[in-house]
Enzyme design. Structure first.
Site, PDB file in Angstrom:
ATOM      1  N   CYS A 155       1.144  -1.352  -0.047  1.00  0.00           N
ATOM      2  CA  CYS A 155      -0.274  -0.037  -0.150  1.00  0.00           C
ATOM      3  C   CYS A 155       0.497   0.995   0.252  1.00  0.00           C
ATOM      4  O   CYS A 155       0.376   2.252  -0.028  1.00  0.00           O
ATOM      5  CB  CYS A 155      -0.454  -0.408   1.040  1.00  0.00           C
ATOM      6  SG  CYS A 155      -1.703  -1.566   1.766  1.00  0.00           S
ATOM      7  N   HIS A 294      -3.614   7.496   6.056  1.00  0.00           N
ATOM      8  CA  HIS A 294      -4.212   5.957   5.272  1.00  0.00           C
ATOM      9  C   HIS A 294      -5.238   5.576   5.807  1.00  0.00           C
ATOM     10  O   HIS A 294      -6.044   4.673   4.669  1.00  0.00           O
ATOM     11  CB  HIS A 294      -2.460   5.097   6.229  1.00  0.00           C
ATOM     12  CG  HIS A 294      -2.164   4.352   5.247  1.00  0.00           C
ATOM     13  ND1 HIS A 294      -1.971   3.883   4.201  1.00  0.00           N
ATOM     14  CD2 HIS A 294      -2.898   2.825   5.257  1.00  0.00           C
ATOM     15  CE1 HIS A 294      -2.045   2.929   3.278  1.00  0.00           C
ATOM     16  NE2 HIS A 294      -2.785   2.314   4.646  1.00  0.00           N
ATOM     17  N   GLU A 305      -2.811   3.782  14.258  1.00  0.00           N
ATOM     18  CA  GLU A 305      -2.833   5.315  13.074  1.00  0.00           C
ATOM     19  C   GLU A 305      -2.803   6.535  14.004  1.00  0.00           C
ATOM     20  O   GLU A 305      -2.347   7.671  13.838  1.00  0.00           O
ATOM     21  CB  GLU A 305      -3.425   5.536  11.663  1.00  0.00           C
ATOM     22  CG  GLU A 305      -2.524   6.822  11.625  1.00  0.00           C
ATOM     23  CD  GLU A 305      -3.191   6.884   9.421  1.00  0.00           C
ATOM     24  OE1 GLU A 305      -2.787   7.579   8.798  1.00  0.00           O
ATOM     25  OE2 GLU A 305      -4.461   5.765   9.034  1.00  0.00           O
ATOM     26  N   LYS A 326     -10.313   7.458   1.145  1.00  0.00           N
ATOM     27  CA  LYS A 326     -10.412   6.293   0.541  1.00  0.00           C
ATOM     28  C   LYS A 326     -11.478   5.912   0.972  1.00  0.00           C
ATOM     29  O   LYS A 326     -12.302   4.599   0.735  1.00  0.00           O
ATOM     30  CB  LYS A 326      -9.381   5.278   1.560  1.00  0.00           C
ATOM     31  CG  LYS A 326      -8.125   4.931   1.463  1.00  0.00           C
ATOM     32  CD  LYS A 326      -7.293   4.603   1.852  1.00  0.00           C
ATOM     33  CE  LYS A 326      -5.818   3.238   1.861  1.00  0.00           C
ATOM     34  NZ  LYS A 326      -5.307   4.730   2.088  1.00  0.00           N
ATOM     35  N   HIS A 331      -9.885   2.021  -1.931  1.00  0.00           N
ATOM     36  CA  HIS A 331      -7.910   2.024  -0.917  1.00  0.00           C
ATOM     37  C   HIS A 331      -7.133   1.419  -2.687  1.00  0.00           C
ATOM     38  O   HIS A 331      -7.861   0.092  -3.110  1.00  0.00           O
ATOM     39  CB  HIS A 331      -8.284   0.953  -0.792  1.00  0.00           C
ATOM     40  CG  HIS A 331      -6.315   0.665   0.518  1.00  0.00           C
ATOM     41  ND1 HIS A 331      -5.496   1.343  -0.795  1.00  0.00           N
ATOM     42  CD2 HIS A 331      -6.008   0.552   1.490  1.00  0.00           C
ATOM     43  CE1 HIS A 331      -4.164   1.768   0.556  1.00  0.00           C
ATOM     44  NE2 HIS A 331      -4.679   0.268   1.296  1.00  0.00           N
ATOM     45  N   PHE A 391       1.224  -3.412   4.432  1.00  0.00           N
ATOM     46  CA  PHE A 391       2.047  -4.717   4.468  1.00  0.00           C
ATOM     47  C   PHE A 391       2.969  -5.007   4.564  1.00  0.00           C
ATOM     48  O   PHE A 391       3.946  -4.574   3.468  1.00  0.00           O
ATOM     49  CB  PHE A 391       1.081  -5.732   3.801  1.00  0.00           C
ATOM     50  CG  PHE A 391      -0.229  -5.761   4.357  1.00  0.00           C
ATOM     51  CD1 PHE A 391      -1.017  -5.331   5.105  1.00  0.00           C
ATOM     52  CD2 PHE A 391      -1.476  -7.061   3.667  1.00  0.00           C
ATOM     53  CE1 PHE A 391      -1.953  -5.537   5.699  1.00  0.00           C
ATOM     54  CE2 PHE A 391      -2.392  -6.752   3.992  1.00  0.00           C
ATOM     55  CZ  PHE A 391      -2.946  -6.272   5.215  1.00  0.00           C
TER      56      PHE A 391
END
Length: 403
Positions: A155, A294, A305, A326, A331, A391
């Site tokens: 990502c 994010h 976050e 998003k 995403h 990830f």
């Protein structure tokens, strides 16, 4: 030590679920319009995604489409729009323009077609699904002979690409960088794989468009989006000398690795990237007015976050406006960082804050100053941040300054 040149954004190109005109896309996001729709009714579990309405004939003949996965088609189109917006190619040595592209998973559609082809695998499957195919096709389209590099960092892929492109421009390795990312993963098999990981949002038949609810108490995960986003970077001195439009300065970037878990994020690791970006940009947390988070709307990710932002901003956290777009465009995985960077740049340019939609009841574990309503002005906005956390534990933060 002499200061390095400032790096600025002079071109924007998008192929997004909200369209291909950056200003129109920004207006759609500002209005809180969701591009998320139901997909694949044949699947056992309901799914939604944000898909690009893409007229391929604007860029390709039927012959050119052979062996060209959708991820590369979207990339070429967005790159074309960015280059035209910047008007940068005339007279430029092709050795002096670099392509720095992010792509998380490559040509997923070609790979899925190969597995579902009843024993017939298309002969161009391998070059079609290579993660570096989008960057290669961009280089071939414009005969760009400088560095052509692909970053596959889940990502954070296109955020890493922007960071590396800015470094190359700043150090004089290239005069101009075309940088961004593309992703095209809206296919049944790939959707089922994400569902199996239990990261996708629950989709209701009554209101699929609001399935993704970042930082909300009732959030259940993200929705997949597809698309491509590219930016043109060059030094401020070069841009001013040629009379280019300057959208913003990319003034700082930071990266780190959690090195703790493949899929569970870590607040301390994210905080390191945030601090590094602020330090390079020479700004204090209190000077940053907006963060495009994010914000994937996963149960764990949003809390982590928020904790990372709290660690870095401390008492100044209440002054940082936060939203995750998003909720509206999905995403985009490898292209997420670039799309969200463009939205952050336009927020700075117009001094308006994209909303954090579908958050009727904010999670008390995410005590952030969320932008909860559309069409909010920010007349004093000078510095903004875009975060990408991947990830693998890779974290990237980009700081933009208004010019």
């Amino acid at each position: 030590m002499q200061d390095l040149p400032k790096v600025v954004v002079t071109g924007l190109g998008l192929m997004s679920p909200h369209g291909d005109d950056p200003q129109a896309v920004f207006e759609a996001v500002m209005a809180g319009r969701s591009a998320v729709r139901p997909v694949f009714p044949e699947l056992p579990k309901a799914a939604a995604a944000a898909v690009v309405d893409f007229d391929e004939s604007r860029w390709f003949t039927k012959l050119q489409l052979a062996g060209l996965d959708r991820v590369s088609r979207l990339a070429v189109a967005a790159a074309d729009l960015a280059l035209k917006d910047a008007a940068v190619l005339d007279g430029l040595d092709p050795d002096q323009i670099g392509v720095y592209a992010g792509c998380g998973m490559g040509g997923g559609g070609s790979l899925e077609l190969a597995y579902r082809g009843n024993g017939r695998v298309p002969p161009l499957t391998i070059p079609a699904f290579m993660p570096n195919a989008p960057a290669a096709h961009i280089a071939m389209r414009w005969k760009l002979t400088g560095p052509v590099l692909t970053y596959s960092v889940a990502c954070a892929s296109s955020a890493v690409a922007l960071m590396e492109a800015a470094k190359a421009v700043q150090r004089g390795e290239v005069e101009v960088a075309l940088t961004g990312g593309s992703e095209a993963l809206v296919f049944p098999g790939i959707t089922m794989a994400w569902q199996a990981m239990q990261t996708l949002a629950n989709v209701s038949a009554q209101d699929p468009a609001s399935a993704c609810r970042p930082f909300a108490s009732d959030r259940s995960g993200f929705v997949i989006g597809e698309g491509a986003a590219f930016l043109v970077l060059e030094t401020e001195a070069r841009a001013r000398a040629r009379g280019a439009t300057i959208y913003a300065e990319l003034s700082g970037w930071g990266t780190s690795c959690d090195a703790s878990h493949l899929s569970k994020p870590d607040a301390a690791g994210q905080a390191k990237a945030l601090r590094a970006a602020l330090r390079q940009a020479r700004v204090t947390p209190a000077e940053v007015g907006y963060c495009n988070a994010h914000g994937t709307a996963t149960r764990v990710g949003d809390v982590v976050e928020a904790q990372a932002l709290a660690q870095v901003w401390g008492d100044a956290l209440a002054g940082l406006r936060v939203s995750s777009t998003k909720a509206l465009h999905g995403h985009l995985i490898g292209a997420a960082g670039a799309l969200e960077a463009i939205l952050t740049v336009l927020a700075l340019q117009q001094r308006r804050l994209p909303p954090n939609m579908h958050c009727m009841l904010p999670d008390p574990e995410c005590p952030l100053a969320l932008v909860l309503a559309p069409e909010q002005a920010a007349p004093d906005l000078e510095v903004a941040l875009s975060s990408s956390f991947a990830f693998g534990g890779s974290n990237v933060a980009l700081v933009f300054r208004r010019v």
